[in-house]
Scaffold this active site. Structure first.
Site, PDB file in Angstrom:
ATOM      1  N   HIS A 115       0.840  -1.191   0.000  1.00  0.00           N
ATOM      2  CA  HIS A 115       0.000   0.000   0.000  1.00  0.00           C
ATOM      3  C   HIS A 115       0.885   1.255   0.000  1.00  0.00           C
ATOM      4  CE1 HIS A 115      -3.146  -2.653   2.306  1.00  0.00           C
ATOM      5  NE2 HIS A 115      -3.006  -3.006   1.032  1.00  0.00           N
ATOM      6  N   ALA A 116       1.924   1.257  -0.791  1.00  0.00           N
ATOM      7  CA  ALA A 116       2.847   2.400  -0.840  1.00  0.00           C
ATOM      8  C   ALA A 116       2.119   3.653  -1.310  1.00  0.00           C
ATOM      9  CB  ALA A 116       4.013   2.091  -1.770  1.00  0.00           C
TER      10      ALA A 116
END
Length: 543
Positions: free
Chosen positions: A475-476
């Site tokens: 989930h960068a």
């Protein structure tokens, strides 16, 4: 740029050019091309998503680590985790990461977006963004949700048989059970929702791009590598790119939109001369705009897998031939079973202590062990994992240039647990999920805890375990932070500061990660970006 430079065969000039056909890029291309008077070029480095491995949710296990379909970014060793290294996987295909991810549809909590507004992203509070979530989604089995959008959303079709007991045990320790986890306001647990239609993946290409595919004013260019944005007197004017080793230039009359993701968008900005001036000059790149925050604010949800041996059959043997055959039969006949599974069978928000004013823990679970372990689905031990994560981690990393060559991946420094407060809250999260596992009725299904295999009251051992085993959730975000302050990379209308006619619209603009997976919020950003682009001309540079 080596070699000859050519114009694309149809003239190479468009009103809007979008880089990246991912969760947001497909949305923007579809919405903008609804106006037949507007020409749109969508550029993607990968190829088509029309393959059963992508359509069937369980099929992503076969392709997620193929370079043909994914950018496999190798991060630097992380001092906050004893030097651990890992691969940060991002989609390289129409649909982007939404074509290879765990198919979880999680909006997050309303407070997430109110925090965005408080941090300086005016116009992005929950009240502002909720209409765009509703515009995107189609949820026929859920009241109070969107009913006519392109993205079909379902409650997980075949949750594991122990899911109900797990939810009951969580309720027993104080986490409220809800039917629609995407309407939660605070602490809650519910069955995960997934962007599927009758068990088939609804990635952004399927939901948005395919229905627009035959529009004469939309061109989709695949297998194209964008090298840099070009400028004319401070205005973004075009792109240099290559297709099958031939170089081209394309021009934009209105706006260039970068939707290349949390790594691709800041990397392309820096290659084009927008970023920390000292770093750009060190690589011989002419500075177009000194923007020190480009590539900073990198963060992700840190996650742990607390594994238990259970009495029920889990997915531990899913890759054995007889289980593959059974799963295929269930899917073919009823569109149910293991093949429709998403990456968590529940989603929960909890507080790590009574002193916390709002949920700070994000909980996942599933009938498997550590998902990045190649033996997870080929084991004789029936394993079930409970995974604590953090809604809003405080640790921040960065990405930077490794080379001025656009084909050399950027340098990624995760610093995933650089702030010790994150470790302390994860310690509480581990103890919370273990308390849930030891509470009836779920405890009746548990034989023993497999990992960690020591007394969880030992603070030193638990901190060491967390630093050694915590990983990313993929989930960068945050590397082109949005805000009204001068240090933000883009303003609240997603315009890049210091230049004109250049927008960023993807997970990189998120100032603070939401309490959940990022596909749904990124689709929302795409919807909002399309409306902003249609509503206003982008001519004057933002200073």
């Amino acid at each position: 740029m080596a070699g000859s430079v050519e114009i694309l065969p149809d003239g190479g000039e468009y009103d809007y050019i979008i880089v990246g056909a991912g969760s947001a890029g497909c949305v923007i291309a579809s919405r903008l091309s609804e106006d037949p008077k507007v020409s749109v070029l969508l550029i993607e480095s990968g190829g088509s998503e029309r393959n059963w491995k992508f359509r069937i949710p369980g099929g992503q296990s076969f392709v997620k680590d193929w370079e043909r379909y994914a950018w496999l970014y190798q991060a630097e060793s992380d001092p906050s985790r004893f030097g651990r290294t890992e691969t940060w996987r991002r989609g390289r295909i129409l649909g982007g990461s939404s074509s290879i991810n765990g198919v979880i549809y999680a909006i997050g909590l309303p407070r997430d977006f109110d925090l965005w507004a408080e941090m300086g992203a005016s116009g992005w509070s929950w009240r502002d963004v909720e209409p765009f979530f509703r515009r995107a989604e189609r949820c026929p089995e859920l009241q109070g949700r969107g009913q006519s959008g392109p993205v079909h959303v379902e409650i997980l079709r075949s949750p594991h048989r122990s899911t109900g007991d797990l939810i009951a045990s969580a309720s027993a320790v104080g986490i409220q059970s809800v039917r629609d986890i995407n309407l939660a306001q605070g602490e809650a647990i519910g069955i995960a929702q997934t962007n599927q239609l009758r068990g088939l993946r609804q990635d952004s290409a399927t939901a948005y791009l395919r229905p627009a595919w035959r529009r004469p004013n939309l061109r989709v260019l695949t297998h194209a590598h964008v090298e840099k944005v070009t400028f004319d007197q401070g205005q973004a004017s075009g792109l240099q790119l290559s297709v099958h080793n031939k170089h081209f230039e394309v021009k934009a009359r209105q706006e260039i939109v970068l939707s290349a993701g949390a790594f691709g968008s800041p990397h392309l900005l820096m290659l084009s001369g927008i970023g920390p001036a000292q770093q750009l000059r060190a690589h011989g790149i002419a500075v177009v705009a000194d923007s020190p925050s480009v590539g900073g604010n990198l963060h992700d949800h840190p996650e742990l897998y607390i594994e238990y041996e259970v009495r029920d059959r889990t997915y531990s043997s899913a890759m054995q031939w007889h289980q593959l055959a059974l799963s295929g039969l269930q899917f073919a006949l009823a569109r149910r079973g293991q093949a429709t599974s998403c990456a968590s069978h529940i989603l929960a928000y909890a507080r790590s202590s009574l002193e916390e004013p709002a949920p700070d823990l994000l909980l996942f679970s599933g009938p498997w062990g550590y998902l990045e372990d190649s033996f997870t689905f080929n084991s004789r031990v029936n394993t079930y994992s409970l995974s604590p994560s953090l809604c809003h981690p405080r640790s921040r990393g960065q990405i930077a240039l490794r080379s001025p060559d656009s084909r050399v991946a950027p340098l990624i420094e995760p610093n995933l647990l650089g702030d010790r407060d994150d470790v302390i809250r994860l310690m509480r999260g581990v103890r919370l999920v273990d308390q849930i596992a030891r509470t009836k009725p779920f405890s009746d299904r548990v034989i023993k805890r497999l990992s960690p295999d020591f007394d969880l009251s030992d603070d030193a051992a638990l901190e060491a375990y967390i630093r050694e085993n915590a990983g990313i959730c993929y989930h960068a975000c945050g590397t082109c932070r949005m805000g009204d302050d001068p240090s933000a990379v883009v303003d609240s209308q997603l315009r890049v500061r210091g230049v004109g006619r250049l927008t960023v619209a993807d997970a990189s603009v998120i100032p603070l990660v939401t309490s959940g997976n990022l596909h749904a919020p990124t689709v929302m950003i795409g919807e909002r970006a399309a409306e902003l682009l249609r509503a206003t001309g982008r001519i004057t540079p933002i200073r």
